[in-house]
Scaffold this active site. Structure first.
Site, PDB file in Angstrom:
ATOM      1  N   HIS A 115       0.860  -1.193   0.000  1.00 15.32           N
ATOM      2  CA  HIS A 115       0.000   0.000   0.000  1.00 15.32           C
ATOM      3  C   HIS A 115       0.894   1.241   0.000  1.00 15.32           C
ATOM      4  O   HIS A 115       0.800   2.077   0.908  1.00 15.32           O
ATOM      5  CB  HIS A 115      -0.934   0.027   1.220  1.00 15.32           C
ATOM      6  CG  HIS A 115      -2.025  -0.994   1.171  1.00 15.32           C
ATOM      7  ND1 HIS A 115      -2.650  -1.488   2.299  1.00 15.32           N
ATOM      8  CD2 HIS A 115      -2.609  -1.627   0.129  1.00 15.32           C
ATOM      9  CE1 HIS A 115      -3.563  -2.370   1.943  1.00 15.32           C
ATOM     10  NE2 HIS A 115      -3.558  -2.476   0.627  1.00 15.32           N
ATOM     11  N   HIS A 162     -11.101  -9.317  -7.041  1.00 14.53           N
ATOM     12  CA  HIS A 162     -10.885  -8.040  -6.331  1.00 14.53           C
ATOM     13  C   HIS A 162     -10.093  -7.141  -7.275  1.00 14.53           C
ATOM     14  O   HIS A 162      -9.156  -7.607  -7.939  1.00 14.53           O
ATOM     15  CB  HIS A 162     -10.083  -8.389  -5.060  1.00 14.53           C
ATOM     16  CG  HIS A 162      -9.614  -7.271  -4.211  1.00 14.53           C
ATOM     17  ND1 HIS A 162     -10.212  -6.028  -4.165  1.00 14.53           N
ATOM     18  CD2 HIS A 162      -8.575  -7.210  -3.326  1.00 14.53           C
ATOM     19  CE1 HIS A 162      -9.561  -5.276  -3.287  1.00 14.53           C
ATOM     20  NE2 HIS A 162      -8.559  -5.955  -2.778  1.00 14.53           N
ATOM     21  N   GLU A 213      -8.106  -4.567  -6.619  1.00 13.87           N
ATOM     22  CA  GLU A 213      -6.873  -3.905  -6.181  1.00 13.87           C
ATOM     23  C   GLU A 213      -5.704  -4.420  -7.026  1.00 13.87           C
ATOM     24  O   GLU A 213      -5.651  -5.590  -7.427  1.00 13.87           O
ATOM     25  CB  GLU A 213      -6.624  -4.128  -4.685  1.00 13.87           C
ATOM     26  CG  GLU A 213      -5.610  -3.129  -4.137  1.00 13.87           C
ATOM     27  CD  GLU A 213      -5.602  -3.037  -2.610  1.00 13.87           C
ATOM     28  OE1 GLU A 213      -6.204  -3.889  -1.931  1.00 13.87           O
ATOM     29  OE2 GLU A 213      -4.963  -2.083  -2.091  1.00 13.87           O
ATOM     30  N   ASP A 253      -2.715  -5.328  -6.774  1.00 16.61           N
ATOM     31  CA  ASP A 253      -1.840  -6.471  -6.486  1.00 16.61           C
ATOM     32  C   ASP A 253      -2.417  -7.774  -7.042  1.00 16.61           C
ATOM     33  O   ASP A 253      -1.701  -8.772  -7.165  1.00 16.61           O
ATOM     34  CB  ASP A 253      -1.529  -6.604  -4.987  1.00 16.61           C
ATOM     35  CG  ASP A 253      -2.753  -6.540  -4.111  1.00 16.61           C
ATOM     36  OD1 ASP A 253      -3.703  -5.833  -4.464  1.00 16.61           O
ATOM     37  OD2 ASP A 253      -2.763  -7.197  -3.057  1.00 16.61           O
ATOM     38  N   HIS A 257     -11.304  -7.225   0.934  1.00 17.49           N
ATOM     39  CA  HIS A 257     -10.915  -6.052   1.678  1.00 17.49           C
ATOM     40  C   HIS A 257     -11.423  -4.736   1.098  1.00 17.49           C
ATOM     41  O   HIS A 257     -11.301  -3.677   1.697  1.00 17.49           O
ATOM     42  CB  HIS A 257      -9.380  -6.128   1.739  1.00 17.49           C
ATOM     43  CG  HIS A 257      -8.580  -4.922   1.658  1.00 17.49           C
ATOM     44  ND1 HIS A 257      -7.737  -4.593   0.644  1.00 17.49           N
ATOM     45  CD2 HIS A 257      -8.481  -3.915   2.567  1.00 17.49           C
ATOM     46  CE1 HIS A 257      -7.122  -3.477   0.890  1.00 17.49           C
ATOM     47  NE2 HIS A 257      -7.539  -3.033   2.036  1.00 17.49           N
ATOM     48  N   ASP A 281      -8.224 -11.800  -0.513  1.00 14.90           N
ATOM     49  CA  ASP A 281      -7.417 -11.235   0.584  1.00 14.90           C
ATOM     50  C   ASP A 281      -7.676 -11.929   1.934  1.00 14.90           C
ATOM     51  O   ASP A 281      -6.762 -12.033   2.767  1.00 14.90           O
ATOM     52  CB  ASP A 281      -7.721  -9.739   0.747  1.00 14.90           C
ATOM     53  CG  ASP A 281      -6.941  -8.869  -0.234  1.00 14.90           C
ATOM     54  OD1 ASP A 281      -5.888  -9.311  -0.727  1.00 14.90           O
ATOM     55  OD2 ASP A 281      -7.388  -7.744  -0.491  1.00 14.90           O
ATOM     56  N   TYR A 315      -1.472  -9.141   9.467  1.00 21.58           N
ATOM     57  CA  TYR A 315      -2.309  -8.869   8.291  1.00 21.58           C
ATOM     58  C   TYR A 315      -3.735  -8.530   8.742  1.00 21.58           C
ATOM     59  O   TYR A 315      -4.333  -7.557   8.288  1.00 21.58           O
ATOM     60  CB  TYR A 315      -2.277 -10.125   7.439  1.00 21.58           C
ATOM     61  CG  TYR A 315      -2.949 -10.115   6.101  1.00 21.58           C
ATOM     62  CD1 TYR A 315      -2.215  -9.944   4.940  1.00 21.58           C
ATOM     63  CD2 TYR A 315      -4.312 -10.370   5.985  1.00 21.58           C
ATOM     64  CE1 TYR A 315      -2.821  -9.998   3.688  1.00 21.58           C
ATOM     65  CE2 TYR A 315      -4.925 -10.425   4.747  1.00 21.58           C
ATOM     66  CZ  TYR A 315      -4.173 -10.234   3.602  1.00 21.58           C
ATOM     67  OH  TYR A 315      -4.783 -10.304   2.370  1.00 21.58           O
ATOM     68  N   HIS A 340      -2.687 -14.070  -0.911  1.00 24.16           N
ATOM     69  CA  HIS A 340      -1.344 -13.769  -0.401  1.00 24.16           C
ATOM     70  C   HIS A 340      -0.921 -14.887   0.555  1.00 24.16           C
ATOM     71  O   HIS A 340      -1.718 -15.339   1.378  1.00 24.16           O
ATOM     72  CB  HIS A 340      -1.314 -12.465   0.408  1.00 24.16           C
ATOM     73  CG  HIS A 340      -1.691 -11.244  -0.368  1.00 24.16           C
ATOM     74  ND1 HIS A 340      -0.896 -10.680  -1.324  1.00 24.16           N
ATOM     75  CD2 HIS A 340      -2.788 -10.450  -0.299  1.00 24.16           C
ATOM     76  CE1 HIS A 340      -1.470  -9.601  -1.817  1.00 24.16           C
ATOM     77  NE2 HIS A 340      -2.633  -9.447  -1.220  1.00 24.16           N
TER      78      HIS A 340
HETATM   79 FE1  FEO Z   1      -6.865  -5.760  -1.189  1.00 25.04          FE
HETATM   80 FE2  FEO Z   1      -4.310  -8.002  -1.761  1.00 25.04          FE
HETATM   81  O1  FEO Z   1      -5.456  -6.554  -2.148  1.00 25.04           O
END
Ligand code: FEO
Length: 395
Positions: A23, A79, A81, A83, A145, A164, A192, A225
């Site tokens: 982030h 998602h 985002e 990543d 998330h 996530d 996390y 992740h």
């Molecule tokens: Fe909310 Fe791993 O991105």
């Protein structure tokens, strides 16, 4: 390079050993991370998620070694985002008409970030995608998330692709939870949760109840992740259940910053006072200018109480404390008791300011606080110890 996960499921993601912040620079990642993408080859071939943009070309090249790209029947974007969606541009440049299954909110986030009109197929909880004998069942998971997040579940294999949720920023070549160091794994899973998911704890509780009510056999959880939960996947669901329910250990965390060592000496005296009055309480001290911010937040998350110290500067508090409290306010840590202390030379507002900020951040302030004029002498340090003992009774 692909790794076998189970039957026709392969991991095709990227382990990022070098990553040290996430982030931007908001979240420390001492043990790196991974961006997990999965390829399912049943009668239909489906790719679940991609990787962070800097690895897009490497990802698509590796994917192409496993499957001719036109053979991919569908992409699931759990998602938006970056990543997880960062390689979509590179991938869909090559196979532009491939349907992208995602939530309605993910259409917004993907369009907003990549400005492409891909072949979006909006799905919601309960929708199914047939892969032949097996199906992917979609489960929206807003705020776990982002508002666009969702999970999907592969019938037959009993595998939940949780995105996530249940992840960890933890680089490893070992892929599965039963193969890695358990203390490292749970330290990263907790960090996390505390730093990313804590504000959404009520939604975590609700989502777990919803998943359990679906009575789906759960053989494996594949997050986006860190490691895959292969051995006893319920253990991370149970841990999330505990962390989401006003989690507290028998710990008090003392967080301070100092200019000429006075407030540091007070912090240590307060710790001693707490220890003398409550020897079974685990005490952690962090100087906010020296310790890692996210490690501090993890310690605050597990504590039943916190004590914050700052000297007065320019009628205010030190910026490292102010910044931390701003972040803690957003994280909505579960109800904690708190108190404040600090040295001063002239006007002495820091303790009152800390009390205000603590209340704004959702702490229950249990004492008016302790101030020491100038650098503390033995008498002031004795008073700080007495303050610690008083807190031990109140905390
Ligand atoms: Fe909310 Fe791993 O991105």
């Amino acid at each position: 390079m692909k790794r076998d996960v189970k039957n026709n499921i392969s991991w095709v993601g990227k382990v990022d050993w070098e990553l040290r912040s996430f982030h931007g620079h908001e979240l420390s990642t001492h043990r790196g991370s991974s961006y997990n993408a999965y390829l399912i080859r049943e009668e239909k071939t489906v790719l679940i998620d991609t990787v962070w943009a800097p690895f897009a070309e490497e990802f698509v090249r590796g994917l192409e070694e496993e499957v001719p790209l036109p053979k991919i029947d569908a992409v699931v974007a759990d998602h938006g985002e970056i990543d997880h969606s960062g390689a979509l541009t590179e991938l869909l440049r090559r196979i532009p008409d491939t349907p992208v299954y995602c939530s309605a909110n993910a259409v917004k986030s993907l369009r907003g970030q990549f400005h492409q009109d891909w072949n979006f197929q909006v799905v919601k909880t309960g929708d199914r995608l047939s892969l032949g004998a097996k199906e992917l069942v979609f489960v929206e998971a807003p705020m776990l998330h982002w508002p666009d997040s969702m999970m999907c579940y592969l019938t037959g294999d009993g595998v939940l692709f949780s995105n996530d949720a249940f992840g960890q920023h933890y680089a490893t070549e070992l892929l599965f939870n039963d193969l890695v160091d358990q203390s490292e794994l749970f330290a990263e899973a907790l960090k996390y949760y505390a730093n990313i998911l804590a504000p959404f704890s009520p939604l975590v509780t609700k989502k777990i109840q919803e998943l359990l009510s679906m009575n789906l056999p759960l053989n494996m959880i594949c997050p986006s992740h860190g490691v895959i939960w292969r051995e006893n996947p319920a253990q991370i669901v149970e841990a999330y259940g505990r962390w989401a329910a006003a989690y507290k250990e028998n710990q008090v965390t003392i967080v301070y910053d100092t200019m000429w060592d006075g407030t540091r000496r007070l912090a240590e005296a307060v710790a001693r006072g707490i220890n003398e009055a409550a020897p079974d309480v685990r005490i952690k001290l962090h100087n906010t200018s020296l310790a890692d911010k996210n490690d501090i937040i993890t310690d605050l998350f597990i504590s039943r109480a916190a004590v914050f110290g700052s000297p007065t500067i320019n009628r205010g508090i030190l910026t490292s404390l102010a910044g931390l409290l701003e972040e803690v306010k957003g994280l909505k840590l579960p109800a904690k008791k708190a108190a404040a202390f600090g040295c001063y030379g002239w006007s002495g507002e820091s303790v009152a300011i800390l009390n205000d900020r603590l209340r704004q951040a959702g702490f229950e302030v249990v004492d008016e606080g302790f101030r020491a004029l100038w650098n503390p002498d033995d008498k002031a340090l004795q008073s700080a110890r007495a303050f610690g003992a008083r807190l031990a009774a109140a905390l």
